[in-house]
Design a protein around this motif. Structure first.
Motif, PDB file in Angstrom:
ATOM      1  N   VAL A   1      73.855 -62.054   4.996  1.00 15.32           N
ATOM      2  CA  VAL A   1      73.082 -60.836   5.240  1.00 15.32           C
ATOM      3  C   VAL A   1      72.879 -60.070   3.933  1.00 15.32           C
ATOM      4  CG1 VAL A   1      72.971 -58.690   6.548  1.00 15.32           C
ATOM      5  CG2 VAL A   1      73.985 -60.725   7.584  1.00 15.32           C
ATOM      6  N   ALA A   2      73.954 -59.895   3.166  1.00 11.75           N
ATOM      7  CA  ALA A   2      73.834 -59.201   1.879  1.00 11.75           C
ATOM      8  C   ALA A   2      73.019 -60.024   0.885  1.00 11.75           C
ATOM      9  CB  ALA A   2      75.221 -58.900   1.317  1.00 11.75           C
ATOM     10  N   LEU A   3      73.196 -61.339   0.892  1.00 12.93           N
ATOM     11  CA  LEU A   3      72.408 -62.204   0.006  1.00 12.93           C
ATOM     12  C   LEU A   3      70.924 -62.108   0.345  1.00 12.93           C
ATOM     13  CD1 LEU A   3      74.776 -65.305   0.009  1.00 12.93           C
ATOM     14  CD2 LEU A   3      74.149 -63.989  -2.023  1.00 12.93           C
ATOM     15  N   ASN A   4      70.612 -62.095   1.628  1.00 12.21           N
ATOM     16  CA  ASN A   4      69.225 -61.962   2.070  1.00 12.21           C
ATOM     17  C   ASN A   4      68.645 -60.619   1.627  1.00 12.21           C
ATOM     18  OD1 ASN A   4      66.784 -62.269   3.542  1.00 12.21           O
ATOM     19  ND2 ASN A   4      67.696 -61.275   5.320  1.00 12.21           N
ATOM     20  N   ALA A   5      69.428 -59.552   1.771  1.00 14.02           N
ATOM     21  CA  ALA A   5      68.947 -58.222   1.398  1.00 14.02           C
ATOM     22  C   ALA A   5      68.681 -58.130  -0.100  1.00 14.02           C
ATOM     23  CB  ALA A   5      69.962 -57.169   1.829  1.00 14.02           C
ATOM     24  N   LEU A   6      69.621 -58.614  -0.905  1.00 14.97           N
ATOM     25  CA  LEU A   6      69.436 -58.539  -2.355  1.00 14.97           C
ATOM     26  C   LEU A   6      68.286 -59.439  -2.798  1.00 14.97           C
ATOM     27  CD1 LEU A   6      70.375 -57.325  -4.992  1.00 14.97           C
ATOM     28  CD2 LEU A   6      72.101 -59.128  -5.168  1.00 14.97           C
ATOM     29  N   SER A   7      68.121 -60.577  -2.137  1.00 12.15           N
ATOM     30  CA  SER A   7      66.985 -61.446  -2.450  1.00 12.15           C
ATOM     31  C   SER A   7      65.668 -60.724  -2.194  1.00 12.15           C
ATOM     32  CB  SER A   7      67.059 -62.723  -1.608  1.00 12.15           C
ATOM     33  OG  SER A   7      65.889 -63.505  -1.757  1.00 12.15           O
ATOM     34  N   LEU A   8      65.569 -60.046  -1.062  1.00 10.97           N
ATOM     35  CA  LEU A   8      64.342 -59.315  -0.744  1.00 10.97           C
ATOM     36  C   LEU A   8      64.100 -58.192  -1.753  1.00 10.97           C
ATOM     37  CD1 LEU A   8      61.929 -58.684   0.998  1.00 10.97           C
ATOM     38  CD2 LEU A   8      63.441 -57.512   2.609  1.00 10.97           C
ATOM     39  N   LEU A   9      65.166 -57.520  -2.154  1.00  6.20           N
ATOM     40  CA  LEU A   9      65.034 -56.449  -3.146  1.00  6.20           C
ATOM     41  C   LEU A   9      64.502 -56.996  -4.465  1.00  6.20           C
ATOM     42  CD1 LEU A   9      65.682 -53.377  -3.481  1.00  6.20           C
ATOM     43  CD2 LEU A   9      67.842 -54.084  -4.495  1.00  6.20           C
ATOM     44  N   ARG A  10      65.004 -58.148  -4.875  1.00  9.84           N
ATOM     45  CA  ARG A  10      64.560 -58.731  -6.141  1.00  9.84           C
ATOM     46  C   ARG A  10      63.139 -59.296  -6.036  1.00  9.84           C
ATOM     47  NH1 ARG A  10      65.485 -57.411 -10.454  1.00  9.84           N
ATOM     48  NH2 ARG A  10      66.061 -59.303 -11.581  1.00  9.84           N
ATOM     49  N   PHE A  11      62.762 -59.787  -4.852  1.00  4.13           N
ATOM     50  CA  PHE A  11      61.367 -60.182  -4.673  1.00  4.13           C
ATOM     51  C   PHE A  11      60.456 -58.959  -4.804  1.00  4.13           C
ATOM     52  CE2 PHE A  11      62.507 -64.281  -2.399  1.00  4.13           C
ATOM     53  CZ  PHE A  11      61.863 -65.087  -3.316  1.00  4.13           C
ATOM     54  N   GLY A  12      60.933 -57.813  -4.337  1.00  2.00           N
ATOM     55  CA  GLY A  12      60.165 -56.584  -4.520  1.00  2.00           C
ATOM     56  C   GLY A  12      59.999 -56.239  -5.989  1.00  2.00           C
ATOM     57  N   ASP A  13      61.068 -56.425  -6.777  1.00  2.00           N
ATOM     58  CA  ASP A  13      60.962 -56.201  -8.225  1.00  2.00           C
ATOM     59  C   ASP A  13      59.943 -57.154  -8.840  1.00  2.00           C
ATOM     60  OD1 ASP A  13      62.929 -54.272  -8.025  1.00  2.00           O
ATOM     61  OD2 ASP A  13      64.560 -55.632  -8.572  1.00  2.00           O
TER      62      ASP A  13
END
Length: 588
Positions: A371-383
């Motif tokens: 869940v945390a890996l998915n969230a951070l991945s999405l955040l970095r895709f936003g970057d």
């Protein structure tokens, strides 16, 4: 130390013997005894090699013969063999890290082939005065039986003037500084985020209150099963099956209680269901819903799906209640994930870096949390989306994809792990992989409105308009509280189909936090133009052009490229802008 020479390298027969012997040792070790799937995978790779396989086995063979996948397995879509071979590689490294070895088995990166790695003797403890020797281990990519060049011997010679002393003093000083820096970071993170993960809120579902007749009890059991099946699928709520006894420690008691009551009316063949969500700490009701079940709705109880999504969703009632009570809590674990979902729904990046820090702190404590890996991945895709075309953007994309792969590797049986990889495939241009994994995620949690909405977007971009539109509608049906981009896209589809009133009705229900988004401005301009309100539509377009910092006469394609990723979506949207009259057909 004696070195292995070219003449000492075992021949093929000796290599096969080494592989067989090492396999027997590995398979009998506790590490592999506890890992039956990886043991089967190792057995398959070893047997393939010993049968005389001249090349590495294919991913399809690994999946179907070693990992139990069906004959319709598609390696172009599913990376399961690569993930499992990666886990085998890690397990082999763990085993040999604790074993004094001369020969070891290895699966080189990027390959599915078992090879043998040789060295002259097990490592021995060295004193500080011994000569340091380079190349103690032959390269890991040396195939079994191949001749590797003898490693070079590099002695450390003292330079005139006692330079080694200064060198060691310098290294010692650097080490002290690094230790101090590490201590400071660790200590500072502890003060910022605390030492423990904040657990997910615990939800207790009370046994439904119903009549004493057999049909009433059957309805109660069916409804209870539907509620539990849905609530357990969400990541930010833990489900408890029964009310805790009075002597349960406070830390183990439920945070919320869902009370369920059913009133069955025989003559009308209907049942009235009431759901009440209470905060246990102060016994306050924070949410309730009442609805009727009629006729054939009762066996499956699909009418409660919206309640499930609204209670346990990533920005559902429980998450919002926790955020309202603890608005400034960015501690690792649930608190951080709740802040992440608020940022997504509120469409603001004010706390983005603070949220990134707490997500990384969460992963420091639990590196395998999908869940945390998915969230951070999405955040970095936003970057990446904001930095496309720059080195920083490329780095953000690479990390985002790596995090998605880790989420899938550690949570291939979870919706979070599957959808992380679906998103990564989609952003990489792999529609088949993105759609397949997105559908797998939706099967794991068919109640998640957010997941349904973004899978709908993926399918639209991958030229599956009917399936995409159905998922967007499903997303709104489950929870229309914070619809965002899926709702805007559905409005665009309705407008394209000629129903401008339905399109505008959807746009009018979009929360104000999303009305500033460029997608919303674009679609609203198109709908206004098709309703005959061309001056308003063109004013919105001028605002969008200014927002994207493009020239006033920029083509729609150029403007859309600033905030839309998919070429298919850009083409369709640009055509709609021209067709509706928002921009002239000659704009280029």
């Amino acid at each position: 130390m004696d070195r292995i020479t070219a003449n000492d390298v075992p021949d093929t027969a000796d290599t096969d013997r080494i592989i067989a012997e090492e396999y027997e040792r590995l398979i009998a070790s506790p590490l592999f005894t506890r890992s039956p799937v990886l043991s089967r995978l190792l057995q398959f790779l070893v047997e393939h090699r010993l049968r005389g396989g001249r090349s590495a086995p294919k991913a399809y063979a690994i999946a179907t013969e070693a990992l139990g996948r069906s004959a319709d397995f598609d390696p172009a879509v599913d990376s399961y063999p690569r993930v499992m071979v990666g886990r085998l590689r890690t397990l082999l490294d763990r085993y040999y890290a604790e074993t004094a070895w001369v020969h070891r088995l290895r699966v080189p990166q990027g390959s599915y082939e078992i090879v043998v790695q040789h060295r002259a003797a097990p490592p021995a403890a060295r004193s500080g005065e011994e000569t340091v020797e380079a190349g103690d281990v032959m390269p890991s990519t040396t195939p079994a039986g191949a001749v590797a060049p003898p490693p070079a011997r590099a002695g450390v010679q003292a330079a005139p003037g006692g330079r080694p002393v200064w060198r060691w003093l310098t290294l010692l000083l650097v080490a002290i500084l690094l230790i101090g820096a590490a201590w400071w970071v660790s200590d500072n993170r502890g003060r910022l985020f605390g030492s423990d993960l904040v657990p997910m809120p615990l939800l207790e579902v009370s046994t439904p209150s119903s009549g004493e007749t057999a049909p009433s009890r059957a309805i109660a059991r069916g409804l209870d099963g539907r509620l539990r099946d849905g609530l357990r699928r969400f990541d930010l709520v833990d489900l408890r099956s029964a009310r805790a006894p009075a002597n349960t420690p406070a830390a183990d008691r439920a945070d919320y209680r869902l009370d369920v009551s059913i009133v069955r009316q025989l003559e009308a063949e209907r049942a009235e269901v009431t759901l009440v969500l209470n905060r246990v700490a102060d016994q306050r009701t924070i949410w309730s819903q009442q609805f009727d079940l009629v006729g054939n709705q009762m066996p499956r109880f699909e009418a409660v799906d919206t309640a499930i999504a609204q209670i346990a969703g990533d920005y559902g009632v429980i998450v919002r209640d926790q955020l309202q009570r603890h608005p400034d809590n960015f501690a690792p674990g649930f608190a951080c994930l709740a802040q992440f979902n608020r940022m997504r729904q509120m469409r603001t990046t004010t706390n983005a870096r603070q949220i990134e820090a707490c997500l990384r702190a969460t992963l420091d404590r639990n590196p395998h949390d999908p869940v945390a890996l998915n969230a951070l991945s999405l955040l970095r895709f936003g970057d990446w989306q904001q930095l496309r075309g720059t080195p920083a953007g490329a780095a953000a994309f690479a990390e985002a994809r790596s995090l998605a792969e880790r989420a899938y590797e550690n949570g291939s049986g979870s919706a979070a792990g599957q959808f992380a990889m679906a998103r990564a495939n989609f952003y990489s241009g792999n529609c088949a992989g993105g759609v397949a994994m997105g559908e797998a995620a939706a099967r794991l949690n068919p109640y998640d409105s957010d997941l349904a909405g973004f899978l709908g977007l993926f399918k639209l971009a991958c030229d599956q308009p009917e399936a995409g539109a159905a998922l967007l509608q499903r997303s709104l049906d489950l929870d229309a509280s914070y619809p965002g981009v899926p709702a805007v896209t559905l409005a665009f589809i309705r407008s394209q189909g000629g129903d401008q009133d339905a399109a505008m009705a959807i746009l009018d229900r979009v929360p104000s936090t999303s009305t500033r988004e460029p997608q919303f401005v674009m679609v609203r301009a198109i709908v206004l133009a098709r309703q005959g309100r061309l001056p308003e539509a063109r004013a919105l377009w001028r605002r969008l052009v200014a927002y994207t910092k493009q020239p006033k006469d920029a083509s729609p394609e150029k403007v859309l490229q600033q905030f839309v990723i998919s070429p298919v979506v850009i083409t369709r949207s640009a055509a709609a802008l021209r067709d509706s009259g928002v921009v002239t057909a000659l704009a280029s």
